[in-house]
Design an enzyme around this catalytic site. Structure first.
Site, PDB file in Angstrom:
ATOM      1  N   SER A  29       0.825  -1.214   0.000  1.00 58.54           N
ATOM      2  CA  SER A  29       0.000   0.000   0.000  1.00 58.54           C
ATOM      3  C   SER A  29       0.858   1.263   0.000  1.00 58.54           C
ATOM      4  O   SER A  29       2.014   1.259   0.442  1.00 58.54           O
ATOM      5  CB  SER A  29      -0.904   0.024   1.235  1.00 58.54           C
ATOM      6  OG  SER A  29      -1.694  -1.133   1.290  1.00 58.54           O
ATOM      7  N   GLN A  30       0.253   2.325  -0.466  1.00 60.34           N
ATOM      8  CA  GLN A  30       0.880   3.654  -0.453  1.00 60.34           C
ATOM      9  C   GLN A  30       1.158   4.060   1.006  1.00 60.34           C
ATOM     10  O   GLN A  30       0.297   3.881   1.864  1.00 60.34           O
ATOM     11  CB  GLN A  30      -0.120   4.612  -1.091  1.00 60.34           C
ATOM     12  CG  GLN A  30       0.355   6.022  -1.224  1.00 60.34           C
ATOM     13  CD  GLN A  30      -0.788   6.959  -1.597  1.00 60.34           C
ATOM     14  OE1 GLN A  30      -1.863   6.511  -1.992  1.00 60.34           O
ATOM     15  NE2 GLN A  30      -0.550   8.237  -1.456  1.00 60.34           N
TER      16      GLN A  30
END
Ligand code: SAH
Length: 225
Positions: free
Chosen positions: A75-76
């Site tokens: 994930s970011q």
């Protein structure tokens, strides 16, 4: 904050994976509204470049999701930070993550001294994540399973983070949330979702709010090796 990490040379990093580059990511997260210093500190400490393929290590401190194989992504950082910040409001001790992926979100939670449980449906990703977490000296409980059933034997959990998207909240997971607990999950269609924060009060009453638009890979059924 409990840190059980042995900082080996590859964890400290050089050049594009150096502490300075990590500090710059933290500055960016702060500019983008992440305010909880505990979360910023955990992100500063956990070497994200060790959670991606070596070929991608130089991009590990960009605020972006990156491929981890099997069509999945780490994930970011902003999303990891926002989800972590949201669940910390419950002052959690015991936390469940659905979708171990690279193991990075689990590592950030472990760096905060939480008792982390994580479930992943893709065996190969889980094995790699376990190795990384172990080599960083991080104590995380994990299982290879379809996370949509949660981990009932070890529940209830003070916080639950679902890191894959579904069209609706999963009942089994809401049920495993302790009174006073917070669950965060991306809910919506395949191309865009809303990051929902659900709170269960002491009487079991549930309220929810939307934190941000997000894009996650889908929450899928069954397990694969
Ligand atoms: N938290 C991860 C993000 C991984 S992407 C990280 O920090 O890297 C989402 C992950 O959820 C993928 O690894 C995917 O295989 C997993 N996943 C999807 N559906 C799942 C399910 N039903 N149970 C468990 N894991 C699931």
């Amino acid at each position: 904050m409990t840190m059980r990490m042995r900082l080996q040379p590859e964890a400290i990093g050089q050049g594009m994976t150096s502490q300075r580059v990590r500090d710059r990511l933290v500055d960016r997260l702060r500019e983008n509204g992440i305010a909880d210093e505990r979360v910023l500190n955990a992100i500063r400490t956990v070497p994200r470049h060790l959670f991606v393929d070596e070929a991608l290590a130089t991009r590990a401190y960009e605020d972006t999701a990156l491929p981890i194989g099997h069509g999945q992504t780490i994930s970011q950082p902003w999303v990891v930070a926002r989800m972590t910040e949201a669940v910390l409001e419950a002052a959690p001790a015991k936390v469940l993550e659905i979708g171990t992926g690279s193991g990075y979100q689990a590592a950030v939670l472990a760096a905060l001294g939480l008792e982390v449980h994580t479930v992943e449906r893709i065996g190969e990703l889980l094995r790699t994540a376990r190795k990384r977490l172990r080599s960083l000296g991080m104590n995380v409980r994990s299982k290879h399973d379809d996370g949509r059933i949660g981990w009932p034997e070890n529940g209830p959990f003070d916080a639950i983070l679902v890191t894959a998207a579904a069209p609706a909240l999963v009942d089994a997971l809401t049920q495993q949330l302790a009174p006073g607990g917070i669950l965060v999950a991306p809910v919506g269609g395949a191309t865009s979702q809303s990051l929902l924060k659900l709170r269960k009060d002491a009487n079991g009453q549930i309220t929810q709010e939307s934190l941000a638009p997000v894009v996650f890979v889908p929450l899928l059924s069954g397990m694969i090796d």
